[in-house]
Design an enzyme around this catalytic site. Structure first.
Site, PDB file in Angstrom:
ATOM      1  CD  GLU A  38      44.447  51.676  52.917  1.00 32.83           C
ATOM      2  OE1 GLU A  38      45.144  52.594  52.433  1.00 32.83           O
ATOM      3  OE2 GLU A  38      44.705  50.477  52.764  1.00 32.83           O
ATOM      4  CE  LYS A 169      46.330  29.922  51.611  1.00 33.99           C
ATOM      5  NZ  LYS A 169      45.738  29.049  52.625  1.00 33.99           N
ATOM      6  CG  ASP A 245      42.873  30.942  52.207  1.00 32.74           C
ATOM      7  OD1 ASP A 245      43.336  31.846  52.931  1.00 32.74           O
ATOM      8  OD2 ASP A 245      43.238  29.751  52.283  1.00 32.74           O
ATOM      9  CG  HIS A 340      45.298  58.148  53.293  1.00 28.53           C
ATOM     10  ND1 HIS A 340      45.195  56.899  53.857  1.00 28.53           N
ATOM     11  CD2 HIS A 340      45.506  57.930  51.970  1.00 28.53           C
ATOM     12  CE1 HIS A 340      45.341  55.973  52.928  1.00 28.53           C
ATOM     13  NE2 HIS A 340      45.553  56.577  51.767  1.00 28.53           N
TER      14      HIS A 340
END
Length: 346
Positions: A38, A169, A245, A340
Site C-alpha cells: 500500500e 492471533k 510474526d 490514493h
C-alpha cells in the site's frame, strides 16, 4: 513427502521519517522501515513523522507493561476437583518459576490468570521473555509446567498446551484487558497552527471525527476492544520490515485512539496494549531484518529486554504517525481518495 525449496516473497520497503520520540525508553529521532504494497502508507506516515519533528516533545511513547502469555488446558473429574487444584497452584508460583527456569534462562513467570468451565481448568500463564517476542519460549515453559503439574496433581489430566485463553492471533477481550506483548501508549500535543499548516485541519475536526468514526462507528460495527482507524496498516508494514510474526497484527491492532482539544491545541494518543515484537528469535536471521534492526538501534549491548522495549516504542510512535495523518485527511472531503489515486495510479 518431498521438501519444497524455500523461496522469498519480496515486499516493497521504504524508510520513513525521522520520527521524534521521547518517553521512558528513549529520547531521540529515528527513521523507520515499512514494508507494504500500500504505497500511500509511506507518505501518510511520513506526514505524521514531520509533525512529530515540529512538536516540542515529539511523540511521547510510554512503555506501560510487558508480558507474553500461554494458556494451558487441564481437565478434572468435576469443577470441585479443578477448584481445589487451582487454589493450591496459585500458592506455588515460586516453585513453578523454578520449573520454568529449566526451559529458559530468560523466561520469568510473573502472573497466572484462570477460568474454570465445567470440569475444565484454563490457566493463563504470563511471562517476561527478554528480547524475544516469546511465542516459543512461553510454549516451552508451559510444556515443562504441564508435566510438573500433572505429577503434583494426579486429579488433573492433560487437555491442551494451548487452550485459547492466551489468546494468540485472535481478537479477544482478554488481551485488551490483561495485555499480551508490550503495552505502549503513544501521545503527541500538536499546536493549532501546526494542525492547519501540516495536517490541513483543526483540532476540533479531528476530535469530532475520532468520536463519530473511531468510537461510535466501531461500537455500531461491534468492534472488540478496538476503536481506531487503521492500526493494522502500520503494524503489518513495521512487522514485516523487522522480522516479526505478522499474524500478531490481529491482537496488535486492538487499540484505542484518543483525541481532545487542550487550550486550542490537539492532544492525540494511541493506546496499544498488544504489541508483540522482539529483536531475537524466528525471523531475525535474515540479512535485511538484521540491517533494519541495527539502523533502528535495536542491536546494541543493553540489559536483557531493552532492545525489544525500544523496538516496541518505535513501533507505537509509527502507528501514531499513520493514524494521525489518516484521520486528518478524512476530515477533508475527497482528500483520502485523491491521495490514493495520485500515488497508486501515478
Amino acid at each position: 513427502m518431498k521438501a519444497h525449496k524455500i523461496a522469498s516473497a519480496p515486499v516493497p520497503m521504504r524508510w520513513v521519517g525521522p520520527v521524534k520520540i521521547s518517553g521512558n525508553i528513549m529520547e531521540e529521532s529515528v527513521s523507520v522501515p515499512l514494508a507494504t504494497y500500500e504505497s500511500p502508507l509511506w507518505p501518510s506516515v511520513g506526514r505524521g513523522a514531520r509533525v512529530s519533528m515540529l512538536c516540542e516533545q515529539g511523540i511521547r511513547a510510554t512503555l506501560i507493561d510487558e508480558r507474553m502469555s500461554r494458556s494451558i488446558l487441564l481437565e478434572a473429574a468435576h469443577a470441585g476437583d479443578a477448584l481445589l487444584a487451582l487454589q493450591s497452584i496459585l500458592t506455588r508460583q515460586q516453585e513453578m518459576q523454578a520449573v520454568v527456569g529449566q526451559s529458559s534462562r530468560f523466561a520469568k513467570l510473573i502472573d497466572i490468570h484462570h477460568q474454570i468451565a465445567g470440569n475444565l481448568l484454563f490457566l493463563r500463564l504470563e511471562f517476561r521473555t527478554g528480547d524475544a517476542s516469546g511465542h516459543n519460549m512461553v510454549t516451552n515453559a508451559a510444556d515443562h509446567l504441564i508435566r510438573w503439574l500433572l505429577q503434583q496433581y494426579p486429579q488433573l489430566s492433560y487437555g491442551s498446551i494451548s487452550g485459547n485463553y492466551c489468546s494468540d492471533k485472535k481478537a479477544t477481550a482478554v488481551n485488551g484487558i490483561l495485555g499480551r506483548g508490550k503495552n505502549v501508549v503513544a501521545e503527541i500535543l500538536i499546536p493549532r497552527e501546526l494542525c492547519a499548516r501540516r495536517l490541513k485541519t483543526t483540532p476540533e475536526k479531528v476530535v469530532d471525527l475520532n468520536i463519530k468514526k473511531n468510537l461510535l462507528g466501531t461500537l455500531l460495527a461491534g468492534g472488540l476492544r478496538s476503536a481506531n482507524a487503521h492500526y493494522a496498516n502500520m503494524l503489518l508494514a513495521f512487522y514485516l520490515a523487522t522480522g516479526q510474526d505478522a499474524a500478531n497484527i490481529v491482537e496488535g491492532s486492538q487499540g484505542v485512539t484518543q483525541a481532545e482539544v487542550r487550550d486550542g491545541d490537539l492532544y492525540f494518543a494511541c493506546n496499544l496494549p498488544n504489541l508483540i515484537v522482539g529483536t531475537v528469535g524466528n525471523g531475525k536471521g535474515l540479512d535485511f531484518v538484521e540491517d533494519n534492526l541495527r539502523q533502528l538501534g535495536c542491536r546494541e549491548e543493553r540489559e536483557p529486554g531493552a532492545n525489544a522495549q525500544r523496538l516496541a516504542v518505535i513501533c507505537a510512535a509509527t502507528v501514531l504517525c499513520g493514524e494521525l495523518s489518516l484521520l486528518a485527511a478524512q476530515t477533508n472531503p475527497g482528500e483520502l481518495m485523491q491521495a490514493h489515486l495520485q500515488l497508486e495510479r501515478g
